[in-house]
Motif scaffolding. Structure first.
Motif, short mmCIF file in Angstrom:
data_model
loop_
_atom_site.label_atom_id
_atom_site.label_comp_id
_atom_site.label_asym_id
_atom_site.label_seq_id
_atom_site.Cartn_x
_atom_site.Cartn_y
_atom_site.Cartn_z
N HIS A 109 0.83 -1.21 0.00
CA HIS A 109 0.00 0.00 0.00
C HIS A 109 0.87 1.26 0.00
O HIS A 109 0.60 2.22 -0.74
N ALA A 110 1.92 1.28 0.82
CA ALA A 110 2.80 2.44 0.91
C ALA A 110 3.73 2.53 -0.29
O ALA A 110 3.96 3.62 -0.82
N MET A 111 4.28 1.40 -0.72
CA MET A 111 5.24 1.42 -1.82
C MET A 111 4.59 1.91 -3.11
O MET A 111 5.17 2.69 -3.87
N GLU A 112 3.39 1.46 -3.38
CA GLU A 112 2.69 1.88 -4.60
C GLU A 112 2.44 3.39 -4.59
O GLU A 112 2.62 4.08 -5.61
N ARG A 113 2.08 3.93 -3.45
CA ARG A 113 1.78 5.36 -3.36
C ARG A 113 3.05 6.20 -3.37
O ARG A 113 3.06 7.31 -3.92
N LEU A 114 4.13 5.68 -2.79
CA LEU A 114 5.40 6.41 -2.87
C LEU A 114 5.88 6.52 -4.32
O LEU A 114 6.36 7.59 -4.74
N GLN A 115 5.76 5.43 -5.06
CA GLN A 115 6.17 5.47 -6.46
C GLN A 115 5.32 6.46 -7.25
O GLN A 115 5.84 7.22 -8.07
N SER A 116 4.02 6.49 -6.98
CA SER A 116 3.15 7.45 -7.66
C SER A 116 3.52 8.88 -7.28
O SER A 116 3.49 9.79 -8.13
N MET A 117 3.86 9.09 -6.01
CA MET A 117 4.25 10.42 -5.56
C MET A 117 5.53 10.88 -6.26
O MET A 117 5.62 12.02 -6.73
N MET A 118 6.50 9.99 -6.39
CA MET A 118 7.74 10.34 -7.08
C MET A 118 7.49 10.60 -8.56
O MET A 118 8.13 11.47 -9.17
N ASP A 119 6.55 9.88 -9.15
CA ASP A 119 6.22 10.11 -10.56
C ASP A 119 5.72 11.53 -10.78
O ASP A 119 5.96 12.14 -11.84
N LEU A 120 5.02 12.09 -9.80
CA LEU A 120 4.53 13.47 -9.92
C LEU A 120 5.68 14.46 -10.04
O LEU A 120 5.53 15.52 -10.64
N TYR A 121 6.82 14.12 -9.45
CA TYR A 121 8.00 14.98 -9.54
C TYR A 121 8.82 14.72 -10.81
O TYR A 121 9.85 15.37 -11.02
N GLU A 122 8.37 13.76 -11.62
CA GLU A 122 9.07 13.39 -12.86
C GLU A 122 10.55 13.10 -12.59
O GLU A 122 11.45 13.55 -13.30
N TRP A 123 10.77 12.32 -11.54
CA TRP A 123 12.14 12.04 -11.12
C TRP A 123 12.96 11.31 -12.17
O TRP A 123 14.20 11.40 -12.19
N GLU A 124 12.27 10.61 -13.10
CA GLU A 124 13.01 9.88 -14.14
C GLU A 124 13.76 10.83 -15.07
O GLU A 124 14.66 10.40 -15.81
N LYS A 125 13.42 12.12 -15.03
CA LYS A 125 14.12 13.11 -15.87
C LYS A 125 15.33 13.72 -15.16
O LYS A 125 16.05 14.52 -15.75
N TRP A 126 15.54 13.37 -13.89
CA TRP A 126 16.67 13.92 -13.16
C TRP A 126 17.94 13.19 -13.61
O TRP A 126 18.07 11.97 -13.41
N PRO A 127 18.88 13.87 -14.21
CA PRO A 127 20.05 13.19 -14.80
C PRO A 127 20.94 12.54 -13.75
O PRO A 127 21.22 13.13 -12.71
N GLY A 128 21.35 11.32 -14.03
CA GLY A 128 22.27 10.62 -13.15
C GLY A 128 21.69 10.19 -11.83
O GLY A 128 22.42 9.97 -10.86
N PHE A 129 20.36 10.03 -11.78
CA PHE A 129 19.71 9.62 -10.53
C PHE A 129 20.10 8.17 -10.19
O PHE A 129 20.09 7.30 -11.06
N TYR A 130 20.46 7.94 -8.95
CA TYR A 130 20.89 6.61 -8.51
C TYR A 130 19.69 5.65 -8.51
O TYR A 130 18.54 6.06 -8.42
N PRO A 131 19.94 4.33 -8.59
CA PRO A 131 18.83 3.37 -8.61
C PRO A 131 18.10 3.32 -7.27
O PRO A 131 18.72 3.30 -6.21
#
Length: 248
Positions: free
Chosen positions: A93-115
């Motif tokens: 329940h928490a993991m799914e919502r955390l991932q959705s929250m990070m998606d709102l910040y478009e974190w995948e566009k942050w260059p060189g983001f660690y895994p």
């Protein structure tokens, strides 16, 4: 010897003296974070701990006073130059919502983001979900308003349990059985929460070494809160305070 650092001890409403409840478990040069409200990096600095030593993050449940600082933590680590992967554990329940929250910040566009790896912890009693030379971490579902995990952490020379937010329940007694230190919420009796007397009963049933009351409301007479827990538990009882360090 391992230790617990109380990064915050307040219930859902923080104030100028206390942050929302979150913890750092420190063993050797590694830090296991439990929950992340506010500004976790700043809090670690206040406690004299280095962000470089963060090993993993456990989220007990998806309420703002436990997860509001996760995006800032992940971003700050990136800006500070973290390259090592980070594992984030918690109920689905928490993991799914955390991932959705990070998606709102478009974190995948942050260059060189660690895994970052989001790991769902099964909601089954006494699930061992981390097993390393430093610590073994067990979880069990507790009784709150949404899926929430209590924790048991076994270190090389001691053990601790953390109730997270919960009403009194059998799973906390199982998690805490025989531990050196029990950190139990003591918001006050009511749905989803626990009174000091109830926390004392749980400590007595689990035969713990010491009880620390945490996730507490503002208290004009802290000693009275502790005295209420001592009615049921004859061992050491203390009120958890921000930046307190507890040896395990």
């Amino acid at each position: 010897m391992g230790r617990i650092v109380i990064l915050g001890s307040a219930y859902a409403v923080a104030d100028e003296h206390r942050e929302n409840t979150h913890l750092a478990i420190v063993e050797e040069d590694q830090i296991l974070l439990i929950d992340a409200p506010g500004s976790p990096i700043a809090r670690l600095m206040r406690a004299g701990l280095s962000w470089r030593h963060i090993n993993s993050l456990i989220i007990t449940h998806f309420h703002p006073d436990h997860v509001s600082g996760v995006p800032l933590l992940l971003m700050d680590l990136w800006l500070l130059g973290r390259q090592d992967p980070l594992k984030v554990y918690g109920p689905a329940h928490a993991m799914e919502r955390l991932q959705s929250m990070m998606d709102l910040y478009e974190w995948e566009k942050w260059p060189g983001f660690y895994p970052v790896e989001y790991i769902h912890v099964p909601e089954e009693a006494m699930t061992c979900f981390i097993h390393t030379p430093l610590w073994r971490v067990y979880a069990a579902p507790v009784k709150h308003f949404l899926p929430t995990l209590g924790l048991r952490i076994e270190l090389a020379n001691g053990s601790l349990a953390y109730s997270s937010d919960t009403e009194p329940c059998e799973n906390v007694i199982r998690l805490a059985q025989g531990v050196n230190v029990l950190l139990h919420e003591a918001t006050g009796e009511g749905p989803g929460h626990t009174s000091p007397e109830q926390a004392g009963h749980i400590a007595a049933q689990a035969q713990v070494g010491a009880l620390y009351l945490i996730h507490t409301p503002p208290l004009t007479q802290p000693e009275a809160w502790v005295a209420r827990a001592r009615k049921a538990f004859t061992g050491p009882v203390s009120l958890a305070r921000d930046l307190m360090q507890i040896m395990v």
